[in-house]
Design a protein around this motif. Structure first.
Motif, PDB file in Angstrom:
ATOM      1  N   GLU A  73       0.816  -1.209   0.000  1.00 58.29           N
ATOM      2  CA  GLU A  73       0.000   0.000   0.000  1.00 58.29           C
ATOM      3  C   GLU A  73       0.847   1.255   0.000  1.00 58.29           C
ATOM      4  OE1 GLU A  73      -3.322   1.819   2.995  1.00 58.29           O
ATOM      5  OE2 GLU A  73      -3.487  -0.301   2.449  1.00 58.29           O
ATOM      6  N   LYS A  74       2.003   1.198   0.624  1.00 61.77           N
ATOM      7  CA  LYS A  74       2.856   2.381   0.675  1.00 61.77           C
ATOM      8  C   LYS A  74       3.444   2.723  -0.690  1.00 61.77           C
ATOM      9  CE  LYS A  74       4.242   2.338   5.532  1.00 61.77           C
ATOM     10  NZ  LYS A  74       3.889   3.748   5.790  1.00 61.77           N
ATOM     11  N   LYS A  75       3.713   1.712  -1.505  1.00 62.72           N
ATOM     12  CA  LYS A  75       4.192   1.912  -2.873  1.00 62.72           C
ATOM     13  C   LYS A  75       5.397   2.851  -2.927  1.00 62.72           C
ATOM     14  CE  LYS A  75      -0.319   1.138  -5.013  1.00 62.72           C
ATOM     15  NZ  LYS A  75      -1.390   1.709  -5.879  1.00 62.72           N
ATOM     16  N   SER A  76       6.317   2.639  -2.044  1.00 62.83           N
ATOM     17  CA  SER A  76       7.546   3.430  -2.064  1.00 62.83           C
ATOM     18  C   SER A  76       8.736   2.490  -2.042  1.00 62.83           C
ATOM     19  CB  SER A  76       7.594   4.373  -0.857  1.00 62.83           C
ATOM     20  OG  SER A  76       7.585   3.638   0.348  1.00 62.83           O
ATOM     21  N   LYS A  77       9.904   3.024  -2.271  1.00 60.44           N
ATOM     22  CA  LYS A  77      11.099   2.184  -2.351  1.00 60.44           C
ATOM     23  C   LYS A  77      11.589   1.744  -0.974  1.00 60.44           C
ATOM     24  CE  LYS A  77      12.779   4.274  -6.657  1.00 60.44           C
ATOM     25  NZ  LYS A  77      13.897   4.988  -7.305  1.00 60.44           N
ATOM     26  N   SER A  78      11.378   2.562   0.024  1.00 64.40           N
ATOM     27  CA  SER A  78      11.932   2.244   1.337  1.00 64.40           C
ATOM     28  C   SER A  78      11.382   0.962   1.948  1.00 64.40           C
ATOM     29  CB  SER A  78      11.717   3.422   2.302  1.00 64.40           C
ATOM     30  OG  SER A  78      10.367   3.811   2.339  1.00 64.40           O
ATOM     31  N   PRO A  79      10.063   0.623   1.789  1.00 65.48           N
ATOM     32  CA  PRO A  79       9.588  -0.614   2.402  1.00 65.48           C
ATOM     33  C   PRO A  79      10.205  -1.869   1.807  1.00 65.48           C
ATOM     34  CG  PRO A  79       7.756   0.845   1.935  1.00 65.48           C
ATOM     35  CD  PRO A  79       8.955   1.409   1.247  1.00 65.48           C
ATOM     36  N   SER A  80      10.813  -1.769   0.607  1.00 68.73           N
ATOM     37  CA  SER A  80      11.428  -2.954   0.022  1.00 68.73           C
ATOM     38  C   SER A  80      12.575  -3.471   0.876  1.00 68.73           C
ATOM     39  CB  SER A  80      11.932  -2.639  -1.392  1.00 68.73           C
ATOM     40  OG  SER A  80      12.941  -1.635  -1.343  1.00 68.73           O
ATOM     41  N   GLY A  81      13.074  -2.634   1.791  1.00 69.90           N
ATOM     42  CA  GLY A  81      14.134  -3.087   2.676  1.00 69.90           C
ATOM     43  C   GLY A  81      13.676  -4.140   3.658  1.00 69.90           C
ATOM     44  N   PHE A  82      12.358  -4.341   3.803  1.00 69.29           N
ATOM     45  CA  PHE A  82      11.836  -5.347   4.720  1.00 69.29           C
ATOM     46  C   PHE A  82      11.869  -6.754   4.124  1.00 69.29           C
ATOM     47  CE2 PHE A  82       9.351  -1.553   6.233  1.00 69.29           C
ATOM     48  CZ  PHE A  82       9.997  -1.446   7.447  1.00 69.29           C
ATOM     49  N   SER A  83      12.328  -6.904   2.899  1.00 67.20           N
ATOM     50  CA  SER A  83      12.289  -8.209   2.228  1.00 67.20           C
ATOM     51  C   SER A  83      12.964  -9.334   2.997  1.00 67.20           C
ATOM     52  CB  SER A  83      12.889  -8.097   0.822  1.00 67.20           C
ATOM     53  OG  SER A  83      14.212  -7.594   0.876  1.00 67.20           O
ATOM     54  N   PRO A  84      14.014  -9.091   3.806  1.00 65.30           N
ATOM     55  CA  PRO A  84      14.587 -10.211   4.575  1.00 65.30           C
ATOM     56  C   PRO A  84      13.603 -10.879   5.531  1.00 65.30           C
ATOM     57  CG  PRO A  84      16.129  -8.374   4.526  1.00 65.30           C
ATOM     58  CD  PRO A  84      14.850  -7.874   3.934  1.00 65.30           C
ATOM     59  N   TYR A  85      12.520 -10.196   5.891  1.00 61.34           N
ATOM     60  CA  TYR A  85      11.547 -10.767   6.817  1.00 61.34           C
ATOM     61  C   TYR A  85      10.446 -11.567   6.117  1.00 61.34           C
ATOM     62  CZ  TYR A  85      13.418  -7.588  10.409  1.00 61.34           C
ATOM     63  OH  TYR A  85      14.226  -6.928  11.294  1.00 61.34           O
ATOM     64  N   TYR A  86      10.301 -11.394   4.815  1.00 63.06           N
ATOM     65  CA  TYR A  86       9.115 -11.894   4.130  1.00 63.06           C
ATOM     66  C   TYR A  86       8.949 -13.401   4.223  1.00 63.06           C
ATOM     67  CZ  TYR A  86       8.612  -7.252   2.027  1.00 63.06           C
ATOM     68  OH  TYR A  86       8.449  -5.911   1.832  1.00 63.06           O
ATOM     69  N   ARG A  87      10.023 -14.161   4.133  1.00 57.27           N
ATOM     70  CA  ARG A  87       9.912 -15.613   4.071  1.00 57.27           C
ATOM     71  C   ARG A  87      10.094 -16.281   5.429  1.00 57.27           C
ATOM     72  NH1 ARG A  87       7.004 -16.241   0.196  1.00 57.27           N
ATOM     73  NH2 ARG A  87       7.411 -18.474   0.411  1.00 57.27           N
ATOM     74  N   ASP A  88      10.312 -15.507   6.489  1.00 56.10           N
ATOM     75  CA  ASP A  88      10.528 -16.097   7.816  1.00 56.10           C
ATOM     76  C   ASP A  88       9.244 -16.744   8.320  1.00 56.10           C
ATOM     77  OD1 ASP A  88      13.093 -15.266   7.761  1.00 56.10           O
ATOM     78  OD2 ASP A  88      12.859 -13.603   9.173  1.00 56.10           O
ATOM     79  N   GLN A  89       9.381 -17.952   8.851  1.00 52.53           N
ATOM     80  CA  GLN A  89       8.254 -18.661   9.443  1.00 52.53           C
ATOM     81  C   GLN A  89       8.255 -18.402  10.954  1.00 52.53           C
ATOM     82  OE1 GLN A  89       6.000 -20.939   7.864  1.00 52.53           O
ATOM     83  NE2 GLN A  89       6.764 -20.156   5.930  1.00 52.53           N
ATOM     84  N   ARG A  90       7.067 -18.249  11.499  1.00 59.39           N
ATOM     85  CA  ARG A  90       6.944 -18.036  12.939  1.00 59.39           C
ATOM     86  C   ARG A  90       6.613 -19.353  13.633  1.00 59.39           C
ATOM     87  NH1 ARG A  90       1.513 -17.780  14.428  1.00 59.39           N
ATOM     88  NH2 ARG A  90       0.063 -17.591  12.683  1.00 59.39           N
ATOM     89  N   SER A  91       7.024 -19.466  14.873  1.00 59.16           N
ATOM     90  CA  SER A  91       6.730 -20.655  15.665  1.00 59.16           C
ATOM     91  C   SER A  91       5.719 -20.374  16.761  1.00 59.16           C
ATOM     92  CB  SER A  91       8.025 -21.199  16.296  1.00 59.16           C
ATOM     93  OG  SER A  91       8.650 -20.209  17.090  1.00 59.16           O
ATOM     94  N   GLY A  92       5.450 -19.104  17.032  1.00 56.94           N
ATOM     95  CA  GLY A  92       4.481 -18.743  18.065  1.00 56.94           C
ATOM     96  C   GLY A  92       3.629 -17.585  17.614  1.00 56.94           C
ATOM     97  N   HIS A  93       3.568 -16.529  18.450  1.00 56.70           N
ATOM     98  CA  HIS A  93       2.769 -15.350  18.138  1.00 56.70           C
ATOM     99  C   HIS A  93       3.659 -14.166  17.786  1.00 56.70           C
ATOM    100  CE1 HIS A  93      -0.705 -17.519  19.376  1.00 56.70           C
ATOM    101  NE2 HIS A  93      -0.358 -17.562  20.650  1.00 56.70           N
ATOM    102  N   GLU A  94       4.780 -14.414  17.141  1.00 55.98           N
ATOM    103  CA  GLU A  94       5.715 -13.341  16.832  1.00 55.98           C
ATOM    104  C   GLU A  94       5.192 -12.451  15.716  1.00 55.98           C
ATOM    105  OE1 GLU A  94       8.297 -16.993  16.382  1.00 55.98           O
ATOM    106  OE2 GLU A  94       6.199 -16.751  16.975  1.00 55.98           O
ATOM    107  N   GLN A  95       5.481 -11.176  15.845  1.00 53.77           N
ATOM    108  CA  GLN A  95       5.238 -10.191  14.803  1.00 53.77           C
ATOM    109  C   GLN A  95       6.435  -9.265  14.714  1.00 53.77           C
ATOM    110  OE1 GLN A  95       1.561  -8.381  16.165  1.00 53.77           O
ATOM    111  NE2 GLN A  95       0.402  -9.364  14.527  1.00 53.77           N
ATOM    112  N   VAL A  96       6.629  -8.708  13.533  1.00 57.50           N
ATOM    113  CA  VAL A  96       7.640  -7.668  13.346  1.00 57.50           C
ATOM    114  C   VAL A  96       6.914  -6.335  13.445  1.00 57.50           C
ATOM    115  CG1 VAL A  96       9.394  -6.704  11.828  1.00 57.50           C
ATOM    116  CG2 VAL A  96       9.003  -9.174  11.854  1.00 57.50           C
ATOM    117  N   LEU A  97       7.191  -5.565  14.487  1.00 56.70           N
ATOM    118  CA  LEU A  97       6.532  -4.282  14.708  1.00 56.70           C
ATOM    119  C   LEU A  97       7.339  -3.165  14.071  1.00 56.70           C
ATOM    120  CD1 LEU A  97       5.477  -4.713  18.458  1.00 56.70           C
ATOM    121  CD2 LEU A  97       4.125  -5.170  16.398  1.00 56.70           C
ATOM    122  N   VAL A  98       6.645  -2.245  13.410  1.00 64.08           N
ATOM    123  CA  VAL A  98       7.327  -1.157  12.717  1.00 64.08           C
ATOM    124  C   VAL A  98       6.664   0.171  13.056  1.00 64.08           C
ATOM    125  CG1 VAL A  98       8.085  -2.596  10.793  1.00 64.08           C
ATOM    126  CG2 VAL A  98       5.887  -1.435  10.650  1.00 64.08           C
TER     127      VAL A  98
END
Length: 730
Positions: free
Chosen positions: A574-599
């Motif tokens: 939704e942001k459609k900007s270049k800066s959020p693309s830096g979050f790509s290292p988190y995209y494929r991470d699997q969670r084992s509990g109730h973890e979230q990445v807060l921004v």
């Protein structure tokens, strides 16, 4: 002229004869090329051929025209145009919804066996066509017939949806589409002879409808005996039974003509395909043709087919036919900036989705909404209106794999010693031998933090236990050799099928084409020892939620004008900007509990946050020394554990773990400015409803028994903190 015309003798002009291939051999009367004519020694003159062609044309004219070997109406009649009105939610401003939007797509009719074993009709389309739909209407391709539909089942990961004709429009559908209600014939045929003789004319609706009203304007079924001379009806029992069979056969044939059939096999490369739908550029149905260009997998390793037939906006959800008029896939997407590259969902994946719907495999709420699970508070009224979701894409609970094309690495793992030519290395497994990277971070690090032993406490007070029993699970450094006895190459590919050995595809397609909960057999090399593992496939659970309303929901908390949200893919898109693309290292991470990445999503400019205007897209590391693992823990920390004069947020840029950016706000000023900031931006509450944990809700309800005051107190952090302070005073 069809391809078969090439088999005719050169002197005979198929166009001149005016017959389709195979017509000339059917009736030998007057046929100059028949064996009888040739055996008499007579020659074949041009006059004989012209006379024969004239007779054939006259015969075809009397029968109503040229026979249709594959009528186009049989393909276009079951195709419908979907008129959708949708209202989506905003992730960049999660306290509001977006403006109403109207769009259109394509769907097609299929036969459906209901829970009561009655035959009915459903519409298959893409999930993105009807996502967040408030109204869905289906318009026929052959006439002015429009019916309302309800989204019954959804699979956002597979991008498939199943629609049901609304109960109030079922009679209109049967009339407009000439659909014969097979449940009527079946019910009457199975009734007792006395009921049939009595002429019971009550018609029960199919597709699980509860009311027993008669279908409007529907003719009585021909196999229902009319009340009259009972003795005569009994004498003609055999005739009635024969009439029933003929009527049921006619109804079944008619219903099959308005429903499409899925192909059971993948199309071959360079095979002709036909795409039917309602794309942009016109209002009527459109037909485009092309060939199968490639069979591959998408970004989630789900099977997909690439074709060069034109697929444009509006084609989504439409059927794609092979040369045998079977549906080989559903038009889904096209590649922007490229020419003639379209993608379709194979019928194999569609059939798996439909089977899960028929089996009632509804995913539980705790397996949706990444990071919160069962902690999400769902309104029962809203849940009744929502479509049911099937489980997401299954996986092996691994973080990734590595090809083994290096000879040195193969020797190191013992593959050459055992003379094994294939296999891929597992780089890591989810929850094996270690706690997730966000787990056990409730332990305070300083500031307001006190030495507490929360033992991996969640937002609702529950505690997780980490066990070391991995069972039949893949582990890091395992070498996966085969899945279900299908060998995996050293590059991570497998044969597409035994009959197509020259075509290869990613080994993960063996997993994603299975249902969640299915068991697969794995051939594994672990510590230079061969092992057979039986693994039950689980649903993918990403730390970064992927799909709106499936594992993602807009959540937020506003403190001193700083807006914090969980990192989700819809937020980034939704942001459609270049800066959020830096979050790509988190995209494929699997969670084992109730973890979230807060921004830190954005800062709402105000005097209280001068110096931080324009800050956004930073990962939250801690607040006053506490390291919350999800949005509910962050709200709990802000409501319960802020005792100092300052609120300190430490954030970081992705990839800069040793560099912190600090936001420091006076707590008293933040509370005083809260009402002003919320009112200025028309925000009803300081945090979203689902960001309040069950434990926090119960605690506030305990110390504020008045429901009216409690409802108002949820709107500001100041009022919530005031109620919780009563607990400390008591």
């Amino acid at each position: 002229m069809s391809d078969d015309d090439s088999s005719q003798e050169p002197p005979v002009d198929g166009a001149m004869l005016g017959a389709i291939p195979g017509e000339m051999g059917g009736d030998n009367v007057g046929d100059p090329l028949s064996d009888k004519a040739l055996s008499n020694g007579g020659g074949v003159s041009m006059q004989m051929l012209q006379a024969y062609a004239a007779r054939k044309r006259a015969k075809i004219s009397k029968s109503g025209g040229r026979p249709k070997s594959s009528s186009s109406s049989s393909r276009t009649r079951p195709v419908v145009k979907l008129l959708v009105t949708s209202v989506s939610r905003s992730y960049s401003e999660p306290w509001r919804r977006r403006a109403q939007r109207e769009s259109s797509g394509t769907g097609f009719l299929i036969r459906w066996r209901g829970d009561d074993n009655s035959d009915s009709i459903r519409i298959v389309t893409n999930a993105h066509v009807v996502r967040n739909a408030s109204t869905v209407r289906a318009r026929a391709s052959f006439g002015p017939y429009v019916v309302s539909c309800e989204v019954e089942w959804l699979s956002l990961p597979l991008d498939l949806a199943l629609l049901k004709i609304a109960d109030g429009d079922w009679a209109d559908f049967c009339k407009g589409w000439s659909f014969d209600d097979l449940s009527v014939s079946n019910d009457v045929a199975s009734a007792a002879p006395a009921d049939a003789v009595g002429g019971n004319s009550e018609v029960v609706k199919s597709s699980g409808e509860n009311d027993k009203e008669s279908v409007a304007n529907a003719d009585p079924p021909s196999d229902i005996a009319v009340a009259g001379d009972t003795e005569k009806n009994i004498e003609n029992g055999k005739d009635n039974a024969a009439t029933t069979r003929r009527s049921r056969s006619s109804s079944s044939s008619n219903n099959n003509s308005i429903c499409l059939t899925l192909s059971t096999s993948l199309p071959k490369l360079d095979e002709n395909v036909t795409c039917v739908g309602f794309p942009t550029g016109g209002t009527q149905i459109s037909v485009t043709r092309g060939v199968v260009s490639r069979i591959d997998v998408d970004s989630h390793y789900v099977l997909r087919i690439q074709i060069d037939a034109a697929i444009n906006p509006g084609n989504s959800g439409g059927p794609v036919f092979d040369e045998h008029q079977k549906v080989v896939g559903i038009a889904s997407a096209h590649l922007r900036g490229a020419g003639n590259i379209g993608y379709i969902i194979p019928s194999k994946i569609v059939a798996m989705f439909l089977q899960m719907c028929m089996d009632g495999m509804e995913v539980k709420v705790e397996d949706r909404f990444s990071g919160l699970g069962s902690l999400v508070v769902r309104d029962e009224v809203d849940c009744e209106k929502e479509p049911k979701h099937v489980p997401g894409i299954p996986n092996l609970n691994i973080h990734g794999s590595q090809s083994l094309e290096s000879k040195a690495l193969r020797r190191h793992l013992g593959l050459e010693e055992l003379d094994l030519s294939g296999g891929i290395r597992i780089v890591g497994a989810v929850g094996c031998g270690a706690v997730g990277k966000h787990a056990n971070k409730d332990a305070p690090a300083g500031g307001d933090a006190k030495q507490e032993n929360d033992s991996n406490e969640n937002g609702d007070g529950a505690k997780e236990e980490v066990t070391g029993d991995d069972g039949d699970k893949l582990q890091g450094d395992d070498v996966l050799l085969a899945i279900n006895n299908i060998p995996i190459g050293m590059d991570g590919t497998i044969q597409l099928s035994p009959t197509r050995p020259d075509e290869r595809i990613s080994f993960r397609s063996l997993v994603t084409c299975q249902r969640v909960g299915a068991k697969v057999s794995l051939d594994v090399l672990r510590n230079r020892q061969r092992r057979e593992l039986d693994v039950v496939l689980d649903m993918s659970r990403f730390c970064v939620s992927q799909y709106d309303d499936f594992d993602a929901v807009p959540l937020y908390v506003v403190v001193g004008g700083c807006v914090f949200s969980p990192l989700t893919l819809p937020l980034v898109q939704e942001k459609k900007s270049k800066s959020p693309s830096g979050f790509s290292p988190y995209y494929r991470d699997q969670r084992s509990g109730h973890e979230q990445v807060l921004v830190l999503s954005k800062v709402l400019n105000d005097d209280v946050n001068v110096g931080y205007h324009g800050w956004k897209n930073l990962v939250l590391k801690s607040v006053n020394g506490y390291e919350p693992t999800n949005i509910q823990e962050l709200v709990a920390v802000l409501a319960r554990k802020m005792h100092s004069e300052m609120v300190e947020f430490r954030c970081q840029v992705v990839g800069q773990d040793d560099a912190d950016y600090v936001i420091c706000i006076d707590l008293k000023e933040a509370l005083q400015s809260e009402h002003r900031v919320l009112k200025q931006h028309m925000i009803a509450s300081w945090c979203s409803t689902d960001a309040l944990s069950k434990e926090l809700r119960e605690e506030v309800e305990k110390y504020e028994p008045s429901e009216a005051k409690r409802t108002v107190s949820w709107n500001t952090m100041k009022d919530v903190r005031a109620i919780l302070e009563r607990k400390e005073e008591n």
